[in-house]
Design a protein around this motif. Structure first.
Motif, PDB file in Angstrom:
ATOM      1  N   SER A  50       0.851  -1.182   0.000  1.00  0.00           N
ATOM      2  CA  SER A  50       0.000   0.000   0.000  1.00  0.00           C
ATOM      3  C   SER A  50       0.889   1.235   0.000  1.00  0.00           C
ATOM      4  CB  SER A  50      -0.889  -0.018   1.249  1.00  0.00           C
ATOM      5  OG  SER A  50      -1.703   1.113   1.306  1.00  0.00           O
ATOM      6  N   PHE A  51       0.645   2.142  -0.968  1.00  0.00           N
ATOM      7  CA  PHE A  51       1.485   3.318  -1.145  1.00  0.00           C
ATOM      8  C   PHE A  51       0.624   4.569  -1.102  1.00  0.00           C
ATOM      9  CE2 PHE A  51       3.237  -0.336  -3.257  1.00  0.00           C
ATOM     10  CZ  PHE A  51       4.545  -0.358  -2.802  1.00  0.00           C
ATOM     11  N   GLY A  52       1.168   5.651  -0.556  1.00  0.00           N
ATOM     12  CA  GLY A  52       0.431   6.902  -0.409  1.00  0.00           C
ATOM     13  C   GLY A  52       0.355   7.712  -1.684  1.00  0.00           C
ATOM     14  N   GLU A  53      -0.140   8.947  -1.540  1.00  0.00           N
ATOM     15  CA  GLU A  53      -0.275   9.850  -2.681  1.00  0.00           C
ATOM     16  C   GLU A  53       1.068  10.434  -3.085  1.00  0.00           C
ATOM     17  OE1 GLU A  53      -3.222  12.829  -2.090  1.00  0.00           O
ATOM     18  OE2 GLU A  53      -4.804  11.368  -1.722  1.00  0.00           O
ATOM     19  N   GLU A  54       1.171  10.769  -4.364  1.00  0.00           N
ATOM     20  CA  GLU A  54       2.323  11.458  -4.938  1.00  0.00           C
ATOM     21  C   GLU A  54       3.652  10.730  -4.741  1.00  0.00           C
ATOM     22  OE1 GLU A  54       2.272  15.569  -3.739  1.00  0.00           O
ATOM     23  OE2 GLU A  54       0.218  15.836  -4.423  1.00  0.00           O
ATOM     24  N   CYS A  55       3.619   9.389  -4.780  1.00  0.00           N
ATOM     25  CA  CYS A  55       4.849   8.598  -4.700  1.00  0.00           C
ATOM     26  C   CYS A  55       5.538   8.605  -6.056  1.00  0.00           C
ATOM     27  CB  CYS A  55       4.537   7.150  -4.343  1.00  0.00           C
ATOM     28  SG  CYS A  55       3.955   6.921  -2.678  1.00  0.00           S
ATOM     29  N   SER A  56       6.854   8.442  -6.046  1.00  0.00           N
ATOM     30  CA  SER A  56       7.585   8.287  -7.296  1.00  0.00           C
ATOM     31  C   SER A  56       8.453   7.047  -7.213  1.00  0.00           C
ATOM     32  CB  SER A  56       8.426   9.529  -7.596  1.00  0.00           C
ATOM     33  OG  SER A  56       9.403   9.705  -6.608  1.00  0.00           O
ATOM     34  N   PHE A  57       8.497   6.317  -8.331  1.00  0.00           N
ATOM     35  CA  PHE A  57       9.228   5.053  -8.398  1.00  0.00           C
ATOM     36  C   PHE A  57      10.208   5.104  -9.554  1.00  0.00           C
ATOM     37  CE2 PHE A  57       5.093   4.286  -6.541  1.00  0.00           C
ATOM     38  CZ  PHE A  57       5.408   3.564  -5.409  1.00  0.00           C
ATOM     39  N   GLY A  58      11.462   4.706  -9.302  1.00  0.00           N
ATOM     40  CA  GLY A  58      12.516   4.729 -10.308  1.00  0.00           C
ATOM     41  C   GLY A  58      12.434   3.561 -11.267  1.00  0.00           C
ATOM     42  N   GLU A  59      13.459   3.472 -12.125  1.00  0.00           N
ATOM     43  CA  GLU A  59      13.551   2.437 -13.146  1.00  0.00           C
ATOM     44  C   GLU A  59      13.497   1.036 -12.543  1.00  0.00           C
ATOM     45  OE1 GLU A  59      14.423   2.764 -16.671  1.00  0.00           O
ATOM     46  OE2 GLU A  59      13.906   4.877 -16.462  1.00  0.00           O
ATOM     47  N   GLU A  60      12.867   0.131 -13.277  1.00  0.00           N
ATOM     48  CA  GLU A  60      12.866  -1.300 -12.995  1.00  0.00           C
ATOM     49  C   GLU A  60      12.331  -1.671 -11.618  1.00  0.00           C
ATOM     50  OE1 GLU A  60      16.504  -3.225 -14.137  1.00  0.00           O
ATOM     51  OE2 GLU A  60      16.632  -2.065 -15.974  1.00  0.00           O
ATOM     52  N   SER A 101      -1.747  -1.276  -4.078  1.00  0.00           N
ATOM     53  CA  SER A 101      -2.593  -0.108  -4.326  1.00  0.00           C
ATOM     54  C   SER A 101      -1.766   1.154  -4.180  1.00  0.00           C
ATOM     55  CB  SER A 101      -3.784  -0.083  -3.371  1.00  0.00           C
ATOM     56  OG  SER A 101      -3.343   0.037  -2.038  1.00  0.00           O
ATOM     57  N   PHE A 102      -2.129   2.159  -4.978  1.00  0.00           N
ATOM     58  CA  PHE A 102      -1.360   3.400  -5.040  1.00  0.00           C
ATOM     59  C   PHE A 102      -2.282   4.599  -4.877  1.00  0.00           C
ATOM     60  CE2 PHE A 102       2.296   1.118  -6.442  1.00  0.00           C
ATOM     61  CZ  PHE A 102       1.783   0.058  -7.175  1.00  0.00           C
ATOM     62  N   GLY A 103      -1.805   5.607  -4.153  1.00  0.00           N
ATOM     63  CA  GLY A 103      -2.560   6.838  -3.988  1.00  0.00           C
ATOM     64  C   GLY A 103      -2.543   7.679  -5.259  1.00  0.00           C
ATOM     65  N   ALA A 104      -3.247   8.778  -5.195  1.00  0.00           N
ATOM     66  CA  ALA A 104      -3.366   9.678  -6.351  1.00  0.00           C
ATOM     67  C   ALA A 104      -2.018  10.289  -6.723  1.00  0.00           C
ATOM     68  CB  ALA A 104      -4.360  10.787  -6.023  1.00  0.00           C
ATOM     69  N   ARG A 105      -1.839  10.551  -7.987  1.00  0.00           N
ATOM     70  CA  ARG A 105      -0.703  11.280  -8.539  1.00  0.00           C
ATOM     71  C   ARG A 105       0.652  10.590  -8.324  1.00  0.00           C
ATOM     72  NH1 ARG A 105      -4.112  14.529  -6.144  1.00  0.00           N
ATOM     73  NH2 ARG A 105      -2.848  14.911  -4.307  1.00  0.00           N
ATOM     74  N   CYS A 106       0.672   9.265  -8.285  1.00  0.00           N
ATOM     75  CA  CYS A 106       1.951   8.542  -8.215  1.00  0.00           C
ATOM     76  C   CYS A 106       2.592   8.543  -9.606  1.00  0.00           C
ATOM     77  CB  CYS A 106       1.743   7.109  -7.741  1.00  0.00           C
ATOM     78  SG  CYS A 106       1.380   6.970  -5.986  1.00  0.00           S
ATOM     79  N   ILE A 107       3.915   8.526  -9.640  1.00  0.00           N
ATOM     80  CA  ILE A 107       4.665   8.553 -10.889  1.00  0.00           C
ATOM     81  C   ILE A 107       5.507   7.284 -10.983  1.00  0.00           C
ATOM     82  CG2 ILE A 107       6.430   9.775 -12.213  1.00  0.00           C
ATOM     83  CD1 ILE A 107       5.561  12.324 -10.663  1.00  0.00           C
ATOM     84  N   PHE A 108       5.437   6.617 -12.152  1.00  0.00           N
ATOM     85  CA  PHE A 108       6.152   5.366 -12.366  1.00  0.00           C
ATOM     86  C   PHE A 108       7.065   5.496 -13.576  1.00  0.00           C
ATOM     87  CE2 PHE A 108       2.051   4.555 -10.496  1.00  0.00           C
ATOM     88  CZ  PHE A 108       2.348   3.694  -9.452  1.00  0.00           C
TER      89      PHE A 108
END
Length: 94
Positions: free
Chosen positions: A55-65, A73-80
């Motif tokens: 479970s991940f919050g809002e506006e998370c960012s995740f790097g390569e691979e 599940s992911f919160g709003a505005r996450c970046i992958f």
């Protein structure tokens, strides 16, 4: 580390940035991240491998691979990153 409840009512670990920073890295350089609640962390580097039901919050960012197990599940505005992968059942909320 503290405990919280999942959507299914099961106890799950709630991880802090300090917990995350100290997770094991495997022989291929991937950080092994067990299932749990990561809502207190907003930025994840490259090469993270998350278990089922994360479970991940809002506006998370995740790097390569980065890879995610089923039923994450992911919160709003996450970046992958484009090279992130999701198992069947992972939910990407907007």
């Amino acid at each position: 580390m503290i405990y919280t409840e999942s959507r299914e009512g099961k106890a799950m670990n709630k991880y802090t940035q300090s917990d995350f920073d100290n997770f094991e890295v495997d022989e291929n350089g991937y950080k092994i991240c067990p299932s749990g609640d990561y809502t207190q962390i907003s930025s994840f580097g490259e090469g993270c491998s998350f278990g089922e039901g994360g479970s991940f919050g809002e506006e998370c960012s995740f790097g390569e691979e980065c890879s995610f197990g089923a039923r994450c599940s992911f919160g709003a505005r996450c970046i992958f990153s484009e090279k992130c992968s999701f198992e069947n059942g992972a939910v990407k909320k907007r």
